[in-house]
Scaffold this active site. Sequence first.
Site, PDB file in Angstrom:
ATOM      1  N   PRO A 119      -5.712  -3.227   1.156  1.00 59.17           N
ATOM      2  CA  PRO A 119      -5.675  -1.767   1.105  1.00 59.17           C
ATOM      3  C   PRO A 119      -4.212  -1.342   1.136  1.00 59.17           C
ATOM      4  CG  PRO A 119      -6.304  -2.520   3.302  1.00 59.17           C
ATOM      5  CD  PRO A 119      -6.115  -3.745   2.465  1.00 59.17           C
ATOM      6  N   GLN A 123     -12.105   0.683   4.202  1.00 62.13           N
ATOM      7  CA  GLN A 123     -11.352   0.613   5.453  1.00 62.13           C
ATOM      8  C   GLN A 123     -11.292   1.986   6.133  1.00 62.13           C
ATOM      9  OE1 GLN A 123      -7.001   0.443   5.802  1.00 62.13           O
ATOM     10  NE2 GLN A 123      -7.271  -1.563   6.764  1.00 62.13           N
ATOM     11  N   CYS A 131      -1.919  -0.019  10.977  1.00 57.73           N
ATOM     12  CA  CYS A 131      -1.079   0.969  10.295  1.00 57.73           C
ATOM     13  C   CYS A 131       0.007   1.496  11.236  1.00 57.73           C
ATOM     14  CB  CYS A 131      -1.936   2.126   9.782  1.00 57.73           C
ATOM     15  SG  CYS A 131      -0.947   3.326   8.886  1.00 57.73           S
ATOM     16  N   LYS A 177      -8.279  -5.325  10.519  1.00 62.98           N
ATOM     17  CA  LYS A 177      -6.972  -5.715   9.972  1.00 62.98           C
ATOM     18  C   LYS A 177      -5.918  -5.346  10.993  1.00 62.98           C
ATOM     19  CE  LYS A 177      -4.133  -5.350   5.792  1.00 62.98           C
ATOM     20  NZ  LYS A 177      -3.077  -4.371   6.093  1.00 62.98           N
ATOM     21  N   ASN A 190      -1.836 -12.456   5.703  1.00 61.24           N
ATOM     22  CA  ASN A 190      -1.297 -11.402   4.840  1.00 61.24           C
ATOM     23  C   ASN A 190       0.200 -11.192   5.116  1.00 61.24           C
ATOM     24  OD1 ASN A 190      -1.000  -7.967   5.191  1.00 61.24           O
ATOM     25  ND2 ASN A 190      -1.308  -8.860   3.172  1.00 61.24           N
ATOM     26  N   GLY A 191       0.912 -10.953   4.027  1.00 60.34           N
ATOM     27  CA  GLY A 191       2.314 -10.599   4.133  1.00 60.34           C
ATOM     28  C   GLY A 191       3.192 -11.409   3.214  1.00 60.34           C
ATOM     29  N   ASP A 192       3.860 -10.694   2.285  1.00 59.12           N
ATOM     30  CA  ASP A 192       4.896 -11.285   1.428  1.00 59.12           C
ATOM     31  C   ASP A 192       4.400 -12.350   0.456  1.00 59.12           C
ATOM     32  OD1 ASP A 192       6.495  -9.651   2.877  1.00 59.12           O
ATOM     33  OD2 ASP A 192       7.608 -11.233   3.908  1.00 59.12           O
ATOM     34  N   GLY A 197      -0.959  -7.626  -1.196  1.00 60.02           N
ATOM     35  CA  GLY A 197      -0.729  -6.198  -1.381  1.00 60.02           C
ATOM     36  C   GLY A 197       0.285  -5.951  -2.478  1.00 60.02           C
TER      37      GLY A 197
HETATM   38  C1  FMN Z   1       2.762   1.826   0.754  1.00 61.03           C
HETATM   39  C2  FMN Z   1       1.877   0.985   1.628  1.00 61.03           C
HETATM   40  C3  FMN Z   1       0.642   1.476   2.025  1.00 61.03           C
HETATM   41  C4  FMN Z   1      -0.200   0.696   2.835  1.00 61.03           C
HETATM   42  N1  FMN Z   1      -1.432   1.182   3.182  1.00 61.03           N
HETATM   43  C5  FMN Z   1      -2.252   0.418   3.958  1.00 61.03           C
HETATM   44  C6  FMN Z   1      -3.562   0.874   4.288  1.00 61.03           C
HETATM   45  O1  FMN Z   1      -4.013   1.928   3.858  1.00 61.03           O
HETATM   46  N2  FMN Z   1      -4.310   0.074   5.107  1.00 61.03           N
HETATM   47  C7  FMN Z   1      -3.851  -1.131   5.579  1.00 61.03           C
HETATM   48  O2  FMN Z   1      -4.548  -1.811   6.309  1.00 61.03           O
HETATM   49  N3  FMN Z   1      -2.637  -1.580   5.244  1.00 61.03           N
HETATM   50  C8  FMN Z   1      -1.851  -0.842   4.438  1.00 61.03           C
HETATM   51  N4  FMN Z   1      -0.639  -1.333   4.065  1.00 61.03           N
HETATM   52  C9  FMN Z   1      -0.255  -2.703   4.470  1.00 61.03           C
HETATM   53  C10 FMN Z   1      -0.731  -3.708   3.411  1.00 61.03           C
HETATM   54  O3  FMN Z   1      -2.132  -3.753   3.331  1.00 61.03           O
HETATM   55  C11 FMN Z   1      -0.220  -5.105   3.746  1.00 61.03           C
HETATM   56  O4  FMN Z   1      -0.673  -5.450   5.027  1.00 61.03           O
HETATM   57  C12 FMN Z   1       1.307  -5.197   3.732  1.00 61.03           C
HETATM   58  O5  FMN Z   1       1.838  -4.525   2.608  1.00 61.03           O
HETATM   59  C13 FMN Z   1       1.778  -6.648   3.727  1.00 61.03           C
HETATM   60  O6  FMN Z   1       1.235  -7.340   2.637  1.00 61.03           O
HETATM   61  P1  FMN Z   1       2.062  -7.566   1.265  1.00 61.03           P
HETATM   62  O7  FMN Z   1       3.389  -8.153   1.641  1.00 61.03           O
HETATM   63  O8  FMN Z   1       1.202  -8.481   0.454  1.00 61.03           O
HETATM   64  O9  FMN Z   1       2.242  -6.208   0.643  1.00 61.03           O
HETATM   65  C14 FMN Z   1       0.215  -0.579   3.256  1.00 61.03           C
HETATM   66  C15 FMN Z   1       1.443  -1.084   2.812  1.00 61.03           C
HETATM   67  C16 FMN Z   1       2.262  -0.324   2.001  1.00 61.03           C
HETATM   68  C17 FMN Z   1       3.565  -0.909   1.525  1.00 61.03           C
END
Ligand code: FMN
Length: 383
Positions: free
Chosen positions: A56, A111, A141, A186, A248-250, A272
């Site tokens: 998300p 979510q 969040c 999450k 999750n992450g990066d 993400g």
């Molecule tokens: C602009 C933005 C909006 C996000 N919105 C949500 C959200 O609505 N719900 C959530 O659980 N995480 C949210 N996240 C976190 C992402 O789901 C994820 O945990 C985070 O970006 C790390 O993963 P990634 O490195 O693959 O992006 C958001 C992240 C970003 C950058």
Amino acid sequence: MLRWGGIVGGLELCGTVRRRARRCAALASRSRIARVIGEPLTIGPVRLATNMLLAPVAGYCDLAFRLVVRGCGGVGLASTDLLSPHGLLRGSAKSLDLAQTAAGDAPLGMQLYGNDAAILADGAAWAVDHGAAVVDINMGCPVDKVTKTNGGSMLLCDPQRTTRLAERVVGAVEKASLGRVPVTAKVRLGWDSRSIVAPRLARRLEGAGIAAVTVHGRTTEQRFRGEVDLDGIGEVVAAVDRIPIIGNGDVTTPEACVRMLRVTGCAGVMIGRGAFSAPWLPRACWSLQTTGRVGPEPTFEEKLDLIMRYFGLMLEHRGERYAMTHIRRRISWFAKRLGPCKPFREAIRTAPGPAEVRAALAEFRHGGWADRAARGPAAALVA
Ligand SMILES: Cc1cc2nc3c(=O)[nH]c(=O)nc-3n(C[C@H](O)[C@H](O)[C@H](O)COP(=O)(O)O)c2cc1C
């Protein structure tokens, strides 16, 4: 000597204990690795086609984007952005737009965020009635708007209360879905480095009936800074008995995905931001896990088709105003994998309407502008 760090919700880990826990986690993780690479993920009663999840991401992972990424393949589960249960229950247009789904958008996680167990439970039952295959509770969040009302990451700060809240939501979803829909959470690792709660919270949530926990390997205080802590995710994997942990992450490359699985022993990987510029990333990650090869990157023409599809789906599902705003904002992400294409990007950014977006895509496709280098052999997926 034990050095105690900060206290959040009575859960704290000193440096020595954490290091020991990390070693145990690493050992436990290694024994799970063989079982997680290339293995489809099961969340409660829901068996996914793969172990790749689309995160998300508020403002990005709307219906149109989810359909584009799903169309590329490899996605086991995709999720809506975080939804306000108040908004859903009141029928607010904004919340209903965010919860929008369609044929081809399954299985879908919805979510929810908040801290009022009764409202969250009602919102979760609403989600079940409106197509959710999985209901997720946001506990990570860091955004003020969410934490100021004690939702999102604030749920990390009072694990006891959060566990009761989770129990209530699990009960409501079980009743509304007759046990068909699992509830997940999450989380982040903790509010800050002195209050790492994710392992113990995950264990409590498991006891409360939560069917899987996704861990973004950073603290709330870090937001998106620093490197993702794979050992920290591994500690959560080691802390639970039965439920899958999703890392999750990066993850922006298939290799990073396999590394996360290997190092942490997590059962699934959530992507993400990596999918913004490479919607085919989940497919490539799954391919590397199951065949040992990443598979071909889409051709230049296929990438333009993806942009066109994204734009068309936004027009279809959200209308012209939304589609224009979002294509102008998102084009720089898509363009990252198109090679040098500044004039094209600018043409999209300044396009007054859909006709001009389509014209820019057609012109670029048929050799317009000087930056034709983009049409050369596809760059490696690992940028
Ligand atoms: C602009 C933005 C909006 C996000 N919105 C949500 C959200 O609505 N719900 C959530 O659980 N995480 C949210 N996240 C976190 C992402 O789901 C994820 O945990 C985070 O970006 C790390 O993963 P990634 O490195 O693959 O992006 C958001 C992240 C970003 C950058």
